[in-house]
Enzyme design. Structure first.
Site, PDB file in Angstrom:
ATOM      1  N   PRO A  40      -1.256   3.815  -3.450  1.00 18.31           N
ATOM      2  CA  PRO A  40      -0.462   2.925  -4.305  1.00 18.31           C
ATOM      3  C   PRO A  40      -0.681   1.453  -3.949  1.00 18.31           C
ATOM      4  O   PRO A  40      -0.737   1.101  -2.778  1.00 18.31           O
ATOM      5  CB  PRO A  40       0.977   3.353  -4.019  1.00 18.31           C
ATOM      6  CG  PRO A  40       0.942   4.161  -2.786  1.00 18.31           C
ATOM      7  CD  PRO A  40      -0.441   4.639  -2.566  1.00 18.31           C
ATOM      8  N   GLU A  41      -0.841   0.643  -4.968  1.00 19.05           N
ATOM      9  CA  GLU A  41      -0.976  -0.794  -4.772  1.00 19.05           C
ATOM     10  C   GLU A  41       0.310  -1.461  -5.256  1.00 19.05           C
ATOM     11  O   GLU A  41       1.261  -0.777  -5.621  1.00 19.05           O
ATOM     12  CB  GLU A  41      -2.221  -1.300  -5.522  1.00 19.05           C
ATOM     13  CG  GLU A  41      -3.489  -0.567  -5.071  1.00 19.05           C
ATOM     14  CD  GLU A  41      -4.777  -1.110  -5.678  1.00 19.05           C
ATOM     15  OE1 GLU A  41      -4.823  -2.295  -6.025  1.00 19.05           O
ATOM     16  OE2 GLU A  41      -5.734  -0.333  -5.797  1.00 19.05           O
ATOM     17  N   ARG A  67     -15.978   0.508   1.074  1.00 22.49           N
ATOM     18  CA  ARG A  67     -15.092   0.901  -0.022  1.00 22.49           C
ATOM     19  C   ARG A  67     -15.882   1.016  -1.325  1.00 22.49           C
ATOM     20  O   ARG A  67     -16.710   0.160  -1.639  1.00 22.49           O
ATOM     21  CB  ARG A  67     -13.973  -0.131  -0.210  1.00 22.49           C
ATOM     22  CG  ARG A  67     -13.123  -0.397   1.021  1.00 22.49           C
ATOM     23  CD  ARG A  67     -12.363   0.851   1.490  1.00 22.49           C
ATOM     24  NE  ARG A  67     -11.472   1.397   0.489  1.00 22.49           N
ATOM     25  CZ  ARG A  67     -10.211   1.020   0.306  1.00 22.49           C
ATOM     26  NH1 ARG A  67      -9.688   0.075   1.055  1.00 22.49           N
ATOM     27  NH2 ARG A  67      -9.472   1.583  -0.628  1.00 22.49           N
TER      28      ARG A  67
END
Ligand SMILES: [Zn+2]
Length: 269
Positions: A2-3, A256
């Site tokens: 979650p951001e 990433r």
């Protein structure tokens, strides 16, 4: 993971469901979720009402009558509102019994999430919150520009650094670079003042729009739990083509997964 928009959605949902409820007991099924002594944690939360739920970056701050604790969901943490008699999953780690008979359960398959008692008044100046940079909405442009000037690493990587800007994770970092037509590997120190101003505007707009989309789901959470994850219209992250129909490329930037459009994102400053 979650951001900021997802955590904000969790915050709003919990506020809707448990504000002003009293915590009558707490059980620690997997104590390492608590950062610090569990007895101290218990003493600080028991017999207190939840008076406010705030957010800073990706942290939730539960304010009680006389104390406060923070909660970070990390990869997969979520909250469940259950009945006492509901089956307790092996992934339910912390259980707060509430005075209305419900239970607030912290559920986390990966067990990476953490909760910690913080000072009610000065928590923003304590670890770990004192390490957070500003959120894009209220960031001082000069301060962010000076931070970027010092960094020769890819802008995509800097966007993930919570000490520069708080709240942005991998998904929205990819989306922000796309919206700016900016190559994700562009060294951060090559951005001009004008581009840094644009960056803050674009980041705020993308996060705000995601918060709005999450807002529509606040009343519809089911037994799946409150993790704030919702369907956001993404332009490059995990997509095959960009909105203009070009093929998306996936590369690794600082470990990433980074999605970008080689046609739209040629700009390197
Ligand atoms: Zn494109």
């Amino acid at each position: 993971m979650p951001e900021l928009p997802e955590v904000e959605t969790v915050r709003r949902t919990l506020e809707h469901l448990i504000l002003n409820k009293e915590i009558v007991d707490v059980h620690f099924l997997y104590p390492p979720i608590i950062d610090g002594d569990i007895n101290t944690f218990k003493e600080n939360v028991i017999h207190q009402k939840i008076t406010a739920i705030e957010r800073l970056g990706k942290y939730l701050i539960f304010k009680l009558e006389k104390s406060a604790f923070i909660s970070h969901l990390r990869m997969e943490g979520k909250y469940l509102i259950c009945q006492k008699e509901d089956h307790i999953s092996r992934h339910d780690h912390i259980i707060f019994e509430l005075d209305d008979g419900h239970e607030l359960r912290y559920h986390d398959v990966r067990k990476f999430g953490r909760m910690k008692i913080v000072d009610y008044y000065t928590y923003q100046k304590q670890l770990p919150l004192c390490q957070l940079g500003p959120e894009p909405f209220n960031a001082d442009f000069q301060q962010v520009y000076q931070q970027l000037k010092k960094r020769h690493i890819p802008i995509k990587t800097v966007l993930l650094d919570q000490s520069v800007l708080a709240g942005i994770g991998n998904i929205y970092a990819n989306e922000i670079c796309y919206q700016m037509n900016l190559h994700p590997e562009t060294p951060a120190n090559r951005l001009t003042k004008k581009r840094v101003q644009e960056l803050l505007k674009v980041a705020s707009d993308i996060l705000n729009s995601a918060i709005e989309q999450g807002g529509t789901t606040i009343h519809s959470f089911s037994s799946n739990g409150i993790d704030g994850l919702f369907q956001v219209q993404l332009k490059v992250h995990m997509q095959h083509t960009c909105p203009l129909g070009h093929d998306i490329k996936k590369i690794m930037v600082h470990g990433r997964g980074t999605y970008y459009c080689p046609v739209c994102q040629k700009a390197r400053r």
